[in-house]
Design an enzyme around this catalytic site. Sequence first.
Site, PDB file in Angstrom:
ATOM      1  N   HIS A  80       0.826  -1.215   0.000  1.00 43.14           N
ATOM      2  CA  HIS A  80       0.000   0.000   0.000  1.00 43.14           C
ATOM      3  C   HIS A  80       0.857   1.261   0.000  1.00 43.14           C
ATOM      4  O   HIS A  80       2.093   1.202   0.100  1.00 43.14           O
ATOM      5  CB  HIS A  80      -0.939   0.003   1.212  1.00 43.14           C
ATOM      6  CG  HIS A  80      -0.222   0.063   2.538  1.00 43.14           C
ATOM      7  ND1 HIS A  80       0.294   1.237   3.057  1.00 43.14           N
ATOM      8  CD2 HIS A  80       0.053  -0.907   3.460  1.00 43.14           C
ATOM      9  CE1 HIS A  80       0.854   0.993   4.228  1.00 43.14           C
ATOM     10  NE2 HIS A  80       0.730  -0.301   4.497  1.00 43.14           N
ATOM     11  N   SER A 135       1.506   4.154  -5.086  1.00 43.50           N
ATOM     12  CA  SER A 135       2.078   5.379  -4.527  1.00 43.50           C
ATOM     13  C   SER A 135       3.434   5.113  -3.858  1.00 43.50           C
ATOM     14  O   SER A 135       4.333   4.569  -4.482  1.00 43.50           O
ATOM     15  CB  SER A 135       1.081   5.999  -3.547  1.00 43.50           C
ATOM     16  OG  SER A 135       1.455   7.306  -3.195  1.00 43.50           O
ATOM     17  N   ASP A 161      -4.296  13.051 -11.559  1.00 41.87           N
ATOM     18  CA  ASP A 161      -3.530  12.880 -10.320  1.00 41.87           C
ATOM     19  C   ASP A 161      -2.847  14.191  -9.934  1.00 41.87           C
ATOM     20  O   ASP A 161      -2.056  14.732 -10.705  1.00 41.87           O
ATOM     21  CB  ASP A 161      -2.475  11.780 -10.507  1.00 41.87           C
ATOM     22  CG  ASP A 161      -1.888  11.279  -9.201  1.00 41.87           C
ATOM     23  OD1 ASP A 161      -1.866  12.052  -8.231  1.00 41.87           O
ATOM     24  OD2 ASP A 161      -1.462  10.113  -9.155  1.00 41.87           O
ATOM     25  N   HIS A 209      -5.313  10.042  -8.081  1.00 41.64           N
ATOM     26  CA  HIS A 209      -4.336   9.216  -7.368  1.00 41.64           C
ATOM     27  C   HIS A 209      -4.943   7.932  -6.797  1.00 41.64           C
ATOM     28  O   HIS A 209      -4.281   6.893  -6.754  1.00 41.64           O
ATOM     29  CB  HIS A 209      -3.708  10.040  -6.241  1.00 41.64           C
ATOM     30  CG  HIS A 209      -2.462   9.440  -5.673  1.00 41.64           C
ATOM     31  ND1 HIS A 209      -1.305   9.286  -6.406  1.00 41.64           N
ATOM     32  CD2 HIS A 209      -2.185   8.944  -4.432  1.00 41.64           C
ATOM     33  CE1 HIS A 209      -0.368   8.739  -5.650  1.00 41.64           C
ATOM     34  NE2 HIS A 209      -0.881   8.514  -4.453  1.00 41.64           N
TER      35      HIS A 209
END
EC number: 3.1.1.-
Length: 443
Positions: free
Chosen positions: A167, A242, A387, A415
């Site tokens: 994540h 990310s 984004d 995003h």
Amino acid sequence: MITSSFSEKCTSVINGAPSWAVFFLFDLLDYFLCIVFRFLDEVMEEKSESCHCNNPREKTHFAEYEFLSETLYRRRNVFRQAGFLRFANKLPEITKKIGIVTFLRKFLFPHTMNKVSHEVANRWSDCGCKTCVSWINTDKLNVIVKQPSISDLSISNKPVENVIFVHGFLASSSFWTNTVFKYLPETTEGTNYRFFAIDLLGFGDSPKPRASQYSLKEHVEMIEKSVILPNNLTSFHVVAHSMGCIIGIALAAKFSDSVKSVALVAPPYFADSKGGASCAALDVVAKKKLWPPASFFTAMMCWYEHIGRGVCLVFCRHHRTWERIIKIVTWRRKLPTAIMDFTKHTHQSGWHSMHNVICGGAKFTDKHLETLIKSGVKINVMQGDKDVVVPIDCLSNMKGKFPAVEVEVIAGTDHSTVIMSRREVFAANLVSLWATSEKKQKV
């Protein structure tokens, strides 16, 4: 067209002189809070926590110094550069000499004065609730596993494909388990799948050691210790979002002979062709400006260590109070996991992961990508054209430097919605990527 031009001019004006004035005041406030927190640390814990206001040569106890980001110490601050920090450095000694700390400790903690001091799991400014310190009973990451039942695996002779999901910043494994996992098959006609969604070190329900620098190397080693070694993974795929992309690339590069494919979503990529990629990354992802509000908040939290600690003291330490307030205001019995995850970190883990991974990791990413491409690992990258967290230029720059990387721009997504608004399609694309990554041809 006229409206758009007017909006751009307004933003330019707001981010001009007013921006300079506001961040000048933040320089002063951060210097003041440095003194305040040093004093409070002495009172609450009998020692002053080290911060990054000092020169790294003056104060660093981290063995892997090369994995620390330059941005920790090279953040521009008018008052630090003017030498005002000398008073803050002498404060602990001054307060001890005049007895202020001892007096306050006797007044606030009369029953603990004669007890032997020991290291506690969390700082006084971090939350100490049962949930937030539950990690002290383990030295491994929290890992959520989705796989076929043992009986199905024993009956079937199909090969097993392992996939590690990483994540991003201020998130947890629930970013994947509550969304994409629902659409990923545990078994297909020719393959069984085993999915591992991890809580990164310092986030979610994983350990948050106060002494850790949360460097890129530490993150990778914890994934190896918690997932790869215990499950004896000899081959696997990596999916990351990310900040997790930087960690995912580093993990894949370390095990380049075992990795079959890497899927990256909105990676914060900053080329290190001239060196200084860490500082360049900070200037891009946390540029000092007042508008839009999200950019202003990001700049405040990334440039000012002690202001950031103050914000964490107010919101993260008292997260249960804020959660109750939000439930009352929104009439919800249960809050979305994204809101719950937002405070599942300490200032130490959030601050250092931001600088040592997002910024500091930039100087290693090119080397890691080169390793993967030479090993024949298939790399697929996607990003939304809306984004505003990670500039879309990151995608084009990566493609320009590494033509072998497959890139895709998803129209109308940002995003997070690049995944959230198209979960089923995203899951299907992943399965397709894994199916076509069976054989690697080294370059």
